[in-house]
Design a protein around this motif. Structure first.
Motif, short mmCIF file in Angstrom:
data_model
loop_
_atom_site.label_atom_id
_atom_site.label_comp_id
_atom_site.label_asym_id
_atom_site.label_seq_id
_atom_site.Cartn_x
_atom_site.Cartn_y
_atom_site.Cartn_z
N ARG A 1 0.84 -1.22 0.00
CA ARG A 1 0.00 0.00 0.00
C ARG A 1 0.87 1.26 0.00
NH1 ARG A 1 -5.11 0.98 3.98
NH2 ARG A 1 -6.17 2.36 2.56
N ALA A 2 1.95 1.24 0.75
CA ALA A 2 2.84 2.40 0.81
C ALA A 2 3.57 2.61 -0.52
CB ALA A 2 3.85 2.23 1.94
N TRP A 3 3.94 1.53 -1.21
CA TRP A 3 4.60 1.66 -2.51
C TRP A 3 3.67 2.31 -3.53
CZ3 TRP A 3 9.50 1.75 -3.29
CH2 TRP A 3 10.36 1.04 -2.45
N ARG A 4 2.38 2.03 -3.42
CA ARG A 4 1.41 2.61 -4.35
C ARG A 4 1.32 4.13 -4.21
NH1 ARG A 4 -2.09 -2.20 -3.00
NH2 ARG A 4 -1.68 -3.61 -4.71
N LEU A 5 1.70 4.66 -3.06
CA LEU A 5 1.69 6.11 -2.87
C LEU A 5 2.68 6.81 -3.81
CD1 LEU A 5 1.41 6.47 0.99
CD2 LEU A 5 -0.34 6.97 -0.72
N LEU A 6 3.71 6.10 -4.23
CA LEU A 6 4.66 6.68 -5.17
C LEU A 6 4.04 6.97 -6.53
CD1 LEU A 6 7.97 4.71 -4.57
CD2 LEU A 6 7.49 7.09 -4.05
N LEU A 7 2.92 6.35 -6.83
CA LEU A 7 2.25 6.58 -8.11
C LEU A 7 1.66 7.98 -8.20
CD1 LEU A 7 0.55 3.12 -8.62
CD2 LEU A 7 2.61 4.01 -9.72
N VAL A 8 1.65 8.71 -7.11
CA VAL A 8 1.19 10.10 -7.12
C VAL A 8 2.20 10.98 -7.87
CG1 VAL A 8 0.67 12.09 -5.65
CG2 VAL A 8 -0.16 9.82 -5.02
N VAL A 9 3.47 10.60 -7.83
CA VAL A 9 4.52 11.41 -8.47
C VAL A 9 4.28 11.57 -9.97
CG1 VAL A 9 7.00 11.52 -8.97
CG2 VAL A 9 6.21 10.87 -6.69
N PRO A 10 4.03 10.48 -10.74
CA PRO A 10 3.78 10.68 -12.18
C PRO A 10 2.49 11.44 -12.48
CG PRO A 10 4.25 8.38 -11.73
CD PRO A 10 4.14 9.07 -10.42
N ILE A 11 1.57 11.44 -11.55
CA ILE A 11 0.33 12.19 -11.75
C ILE A 11 0.56 13.67 -11.51
CG2 ILE A 11 -2.02 12.53 -10.88
CD1 ILE A 11 -2.02 9.50 -10.26
N ALA A 12 1.37 13.99 -10.51
CA ALA A 12 1.59 15.38 -10.13
C ALA A 12 2.67 16.08 -10.97
CB ALA A 12 1.97 15.45 -8.66
#
Length: 64
Positions: free
Chosen positions: A6-17
């Motif tokens: 779940r914590a690794w999925r938070l990194l997917l915010v970077v390509p969105i932002a």
């Protein structure tokens, strides 16, 4: 420190932002090798998205 999937999925915010920051650049100036910097930054966002998605995919795959 071990991160869960779940914590690794938070990194997917970077390509969105990241593309939001590209909006701050004027589309015609400055130029790099005759091509507007705007296009170079979009290319960099694509490469960043691929890298982050690959890392998250591998980390989540190992956790399963």
């Amino acid at each position: 420190m071990s991160w869960g999937p779940r914590a690794w999925r938070l990194l997917l915010v970077v390509p969105i932002a990241a593309p939001v920051l590209v909006i701050a650049v004027r589309p015609d100036r400055p130029r790099l090798c005759g091509i507007p910097l705007f296009y170079w930054l979009h290319l960099a966002c694509c490469l960043l998205s691929v890298a982050v998605t690959t890392v998250v995919n591998r980390k989540i795959g190992k956790a399963r």
